[in-house]
Design a protein around this motif. Structure first.
Motif: not given
Length: 234
Positions: A200-207, A220-221
């Motif tokens: 998901g768009k922010e999933e990496q940051r959340q993990i 950043q996309h």
């Protein structure tokens, strides 16, 4: 499914045609600038593939390339002689001592893993990273379309070099592109892509945040908006 050595030899031969894609080049250049190079540092290239980040690294950086594919590492060593390479699986405990690296680079690797094991993998990355070290990581996101990357490449190449040059360039790339798509279909047909987890768009940051990392920049996309890039600090 296990594939014969010749299969992976062909795969990584054509995989390197990605280096001709402008969005891929821009992604690696951007990620390389986010690795601090103001001093000597030890960098772990996690899921190194054929080592393309090394075309863009500057400064006194000692790279350890880690990947599960013998064929990818053989090609890496052909491109970068005397490079330290270690073969192993990212889903197993990493064969490094605690706090071994100043930085970890990982591009389009974690999305190939089942979602449920990501916290364990991130925990291993945390273990081998020195306090204050950073992780530069990018992964494909939901809705990933390779065709969008190619379209962006054509648009940028045409703007830089003109229509005729772009047409000649595309004709040269046609066969490698067809082959890499064919080989990827073989993998997908045999189920090897079944566990892929597009973020998901922010999933990496959340993990990574849940594992105790500080996010240094807004997500950043990148890669023609087909991937998410973050920089985390321990």
């Amino acid at each position: 499914m296990n594939y014969p050595h010749k299969f992976w030899e062909k795969y990584f031969k054509y995989y390197d045609c990605l280096m001709q894609l402008i969005p891929y080049q821009l992604l690696l250049k951007k990620m390389a600038t986010l690795i601090r190079n103001d001093r000597e540092l030890k960098l772990l290239d996690l899921g190194a593939g054929t080592g393309n980040i090394q075309y863009f690294l500057k400064g006194p950086i000692e790279v350890t390339s880690f990947d599960n594919s013998k064929e990818a590492l053989e090609r890496l060593q052909h491109k970068f002689p005397n490079q330290e390479t270690i073969q192993g699986s990212i889903v197993e405990p990493l064969p490094f001592q605690d706090q071994s690296f100043d930085a970890i680079f990982s591009n389009n690797v974690l999305y190939t893993l089942p979602k449920e094991i990501l916290p364990t993998v991130v925990g291993e990355m945390k273990r081998v990273l020195k306090p204050g070290g950073r992780i530069i990581v990018s992964n494909l996101t939901h809705g990933f379309s390779p065709l969008k990357i190619y379209r962006e490449h054509i648009k940028m190449h045409k703007k830089a070099h003109g229509s005729l040059s772009t047409l000649v360039h595309l004709l040269k790339m046609l066969w490698p592109t067809i082959r890499i798509f064919q080989l990827n279909r073989v993998i997908q047909k045999n189920g090897a892509a079944g566990d892929y987890h597009f973020f998901g768009k922010e999933e990496q940051r959340q993990i990574f945040s849940k594992s105790g990392f500080t996010n240094l920049i807004p997500t950043q996309h990148v890669y023609a908006n087909q991937a998410a890039l973050n920089v985390f600090q321990l």
